[in-house]
Design a protein around this motif. Structure first.
Motif, PDB file in Angstrom:
ATOM      1  N   ARG A 164     -14.001  30.705  15.177  1.00 18.79           N
ATOM      2  CA  ARG A 164     -15.111  30.443  16.099  1.00 18.79           C
ATOM      3  C   ARG A 164     -14.911  31.113  17.461  1.00 18.79           C
ATOM      4  NH1 ARG A 164     -18.567  25.961  14.683  1.00 18.79           N
ATOM      5  NH2 ARG A 164     -19.381  26.034  16.796  1.00 18.79           N
ATOM      6  N   LYS A 165     -13.661  31.320  17.858  1.00 20.66           N
ATOM      7  CA  LYS A 165     -13.423  32.005  19.128  1.00 20.66           C
ATOM      8  C   LYS A 165     -13.929  33.444  19.085  1.00 20.66           C
ATOM      9  CE  LYS A 165      -9.388  29.186  20.323  1.00 20.66           C
ATOM     10  NZ  LYS A 165      -7.918  29.160  20.531  1.00 20.66           N
ATOM     11  N   ILE A 166     -13.845  34.053  17.900  1.00 22.14           N
ATOM     12  CA  ILE A 166     -14.384  35.409  17.754  1.00 22.14           C
ATOM     13  C   ILE A 166     -15.895  35.377  17.954  1.00 22.14           C
ATOM     14  CG2 ILE A 166     -14.707  37.346  16.171  1.00 22.14           C
ATOM     15  CD1 ILE A 166     -12.071  36.570  14.835  1.00 22.14           C
ATOM     16  N   LEU A 167     -16.566  34.444  17.302  1.00 21.33           N
ATOM     17  CA  LEU A 167     -18.023  34.333  17.448  1.00 21.33           C
ATOM     18  C   LEU A 167     -18.413  34.011  18.883  1.00 21.33           C
ATOM     19  CD1 LEU A 167     -19.134  32.438  14.216  1.00 21.33           C
ATOM     20  CD2 LEU A 167     -19.698  34.778  14.854  1.00 21.33           C
ATOM     21  N   ASN A 168     -17.719  33.057  19.497  1.00 22.87           N
ATOM     22  CA  ASN A 168     -18.021  32.710  20.883  1.00 22.87           C
ATOM     23  C   ASN A 168     -17.774  33.890  21.809  1.00 22.87           C
ATOM     24  OD1 ASN A 168     -18.940  30.027  20.641  1.00 22.87           O
ATOM     25  ND2 ASN A 168     -16.863  29.254  20.486  1.00 22.87           N
ATOM     26  N   GLY A 169     -16.741  34.671  21.502  1.00 26.09           N
ATOM     27  CA  GLY A 169     -16.462  35.866  22.292  1.00 26.09           C
ATOM     28  C   GLY A 169     -17.563  36.899  22.160  1.00 26.09           C
ATOM     29  N   ILE A 170     -18.090  37.060  20.945  1.00 23.81           N
ATOM     30  CA  ILE A 170     -19.198  37.992  20.720  1.00 23.81           C
ATOM     31  C   ILE A 170     -20.441  37.542  21.485  1.00 23.81           C
ATOM     32  CG2 ILE A 170     -20.809  38.859  18.969  1.00 23.81           C
ATOM     33  CD1 ILE A 170     -18.428  38.785  16.981  1.00 23.81           C
ATOM     34  N   LEU A 171     -20.723  36.228  21.449  1.00 20.79           N
ATOM     35  CA  LEU A 171     -21.881  35.699  22.168  1.00 20.79           C
ATOM     36  C   LEU A 171     -21.704  35.863  23.679  1.00 20.79           C
ATOM     37  CD1 LEU A 171     -22.543  32.441  20.108  1.00 20.79           C
ATOM     38  CD2 LEU A 171     -23.771  34.611  19.982  1.00 20.79           C
ATOM     39  N   GLU A 172     -20.484  35.614  24.160  1.00 19.42           N
ATOM     40  CA  GLU A 172     -20.174  35.803  25.577  1.00 19.42           C
ATOM     41  C   GLU A 172     -20.386  37.261  25.973  1.00 19.42           C
ATOM     42  OE1 GLU A 172     -15.986  35.474  27.743  1.00 19.42           O
ATOM     43  OE2 GLU A 172     -16.656  33.514  27.007  1.00 19.42           O
ATOM     44  N   GLN A 173     -19.970  38.153  25.105  1.00 17.93           N
ATOM     45  CA  GLN A 173     -20.119  39.586  25.325  1.00 17.93           C
ATOM     46  C   GLN A 173     -21.596  39.991  25.349  1.00 17.93           C
ATOM     47  OE1 GLN A 173     -17.168  41.649  23.001  1.00 17.93           O
ATOM     48  NE2 GLN A 173     -18.372  43.518  22.920  1.00 17.93           N
ATOM     49  N   SER A 174     -22.428  39.212  24.661  1.00 20.68           N
ATOM     50  CA  SER A 174     -23.867  39.486  24.594  1.00 20.68           C
ATOM     51  C   SER A 174     -24.644  38.795  25.713  1.00 20.68           C
ATOM     52  CB  SER A 174     -24.411  39.045  23.226  1.00 20.68           C
ATOM     53  OG  SER A 174     -23.747  39.716  22.177  1.00 20.68           O
ATOM     54  N   GLY A 175     -23.928  38.161  26.643  1.00 25.62           N
ATOM     55  CA  GLY A 175     -24.584  37.522  27.780  1.00 25.62           C
ATOM     56  C   GLY A 175     -25.159  36.157  27.486  1.00 25.62           C
ATOM     57  N   ILE A 176     -24.633  35.489  26.455  1.00 26.53           N
ATOM     58  CA  ILE A 176     -25.145  34.176  26.060  1.00 26.53           C
ATOM     59  C   ILE A 176     -24.194  33.087  26.557  1.00 26.53           C
ATOM     60  CG2 ILE A 176     -25.596  32.662  24.075  1.00 26.53           C
ATOM     61  CD1 ILE A 176     -26.615  35.129  22.594  1.00 26.53           C
ATOM     62  N   LYS A 177     -24.719  32.173  27.360  1.00 27.90           N
ATOM     63  CA  LYS A 177     -23.915  31.064  27.887  1.00 27.90           C
ATOM     64  C   LYS A 177     -24.002  29.830  26.990  1.00 27.90           C
ATOM     65  CE  LYS A 177     -24.281  32.590  32.704  1.00 27.90           C
ATOM     66  NZ  LYS A 177     -24.728  32.239  34.086  1.00 27.90           N
ATOM     67  N   GLU A 178     -25.211  29.507  26.506  1.00 25.88           N
ATOM     68  CA  GLU A 178     -25.408  28.359  25.612  1.00 25.88           C
ATOM     69  C   GLU A 178     -25.134  28.817  24.184  1.00 25.88           C
ATOM     70  OE1 GLU A 178     -25.567  25.331  23.709  1.00 25.88           O
ATOM     71  OE2 GLU A 178     -25.849  24.996  25.865  1.00 25.88           O
ATOM     72  N   LYS A 179     -23.890  28.605  23.732  1.00 28.38           N
ATOM     73  CA  LYS A 179     -23.445  29.217  22.478  1.00 28.38           C
ATOM     74  C   LYS A 179     -23.724  28.375  21.238  1.00 28.38           C
ATOM     75  CE  LYS A 179     -19.689  31.683  24.848  1.00 28.38           C
ATOM     76  NZ  LYS A 179     -19.910  31.081  26.174  1.00 28.38           N
ATOM     77  N   GLU A 180     -23.708  27.039  21.371  1.00 31.20           N
ATOM     78  CA  GLU A 180     -23.815  26.181  20.186  1.00 31.20           C
ATOM     79  C   GLU A 180     -25.116  26.403  19.421  1.00 31.20           C
ATOM     80  OE1 GLU A 180     -21.550  24.530  18.693  1.00 31.20           O
ATOM     81  OE2 GLU A 180     -20.084  24.972  20.248  1.00 31.20           O
ATOM     82  N   ASN A 181     -26.234  26.497  20.153  1.00 29.40           N
ATOM     83  CA  ASN A 181     -27.518  26.734  19.494  1.00 29.40           C
ATOM     84  C   ASN A 181     -27.505  28.047  18.719  1.00 29.40           C
ATOM     85  OD1 ASN A 181     -29.284  24.559  19.881  1.00 29.40           O
ATOM     86  ND2 ASN A 181     -29.648  25.130  21.996  1.00 29.40           N
ATOM     87  N   ALA A 182     -26.942  29.082  19.336  1.00 28.76           N
ATOM     88  CA  ALA A 182     -26.902  30.391  18.689  1.00 28.76           C
ATOM     89  C   ALA A 182     -26.022  30.368  17.447  1.00 28.76           C
ATOM     90  CB  ALA A 182     -26.393  31.442  19.675  1.00 28.76           C
TER      91      ALA A 182
END
Length: 293
Positions: A164-182
């Motif tokens: 999940r850290k990889i996914l959260n890192g990808i979302l962070e890299q994409s400018g997404i702060k609210e990660k759980e919904n995504a």
């Protein structure tokens, strides 16, 4: 009066129960082999326990499926939807436990969700969990256990893994702060496809730029080696390092059923690291037959 079961539940005939008992006994033997002690928890939990942020997560789809109750003292309760949340509550209320704590549990869980092949409203789960260590050896041990269990049952499987850290890192890299919904939506990629995921992400308020950025990394044939080159955030790199350790341990244990899957998310908030799902290589059931993280 028409006699029938409630929708989404079923009786088991003696013949079916004998088969089920054989499967359960086989799996419990494997749990014992790996040193997981048995635990029993109640079917009913306080609703605040089930809905805690560290449980399913307030935005998780699973909370829509909880059977909610009110007792005579007007306390809000619910039927457990899995065995992991009760485990977390048990550990939190028993501070004297010797760690790491390895437990197994077999029991009924309930979800008031859609009914289809392989999904009913009352069903059984068999869980094994290790609490109290950050070592990736514990993660690899669970994957080894799953491999052993399905081998003993004579089932040919593939175990898909991610972090999940990889996914959260990808979302962070994409400018997404609210990660759980995504993450809840990305977890549906195998079921509804890229077009369906993009549509749902837009409906949940994510921009076209953010969605395009996500799918520039999460592609159908993205390999673990590809991610090492494309993930730039510290969180994502931490997840990649953990995933590499898990894959290396599994390789050293001779587990050949492991397959990396970049979109695998497991849509519950309590997953923070390794996640996995087990699939039959061939058979009528195309959904996962075991999962965790």
């Amino acid at each position: 009066m028409k006699l029938q079961t409630a929708r989404g539940v079923k009786d088991l005939s003696p013949e079916e129960k004998i088969v089920k008992n054989n499967v359960v006994n086989t799996l419990q033997e494997v749990f014992n082999l790996y040193g997981f002690a048995p635990l029993e928890t109640p079917l009913i939990e306080r609703i605040e326990t089930l809905s805690a942020k560290e449980a399913a997560g307030e935005e998780s789809d699973v909370m829509k499926e909880v059977f909610k109750l009110t007792d005579q003292g007007k306390r809000k309760l619910g039927l457990r939807f899995d065995l992991t949340v009760p485990l977390a509550r048990y550990v939190a209320t028993n501070s004297a436990l010797k760690l790491p704590f390895k437990r197994s549990q077999v029991g009924r869980v309930f979800r008031d969700g859609p009914i289809k092949l392989g999904r009913t409203r009352e069903f059984w789960q068999m869980d094994v969990d290790t609490v109290g260590t950050k070592s990736m050896i514990a993660e690899a041990e669970l994957l080894a256990l799953a491999n052993t269990a399905f081998t003993k049952l004579g089932m040919n499987v593939v175990i898909k893994v991610n972090n999940r850290k990889i996914l959260n890192g990808i979302l962070e890299q994409s400018g997404i702060k609210e990660k759980e919904n995504a993450i809840i939506v990305i977890d549906k990629l195998a079921k509804i496809g890229k077009t369906g995921v993009e549509k749902e992400l837009r409906e949940r308020g994510y921009s076209s730029k953010q969605i395009k950025s996500i799918f520039s990394i999460i592609k159908e044939k993205t390999t673990f080696a590809d991610l090492k080159k494309s993930v730039t955030t510290d969180l994502g790199k931490e997840g990649i390092a953990e995933m590499q350790d898990v894959l290396d341990y599994c390789r050293s244990m001779g587990i050949k059923t492991i397959q990396y899957e970049v979109s695998l998310a497991r849509g519950l908030a309590y997953y923070t690291g390794t996640v996995f799902e087990v699939f039959l290589k061939k058979g009528e059931i195309t959904s996962s037959i075991a999962a965790g993280g």
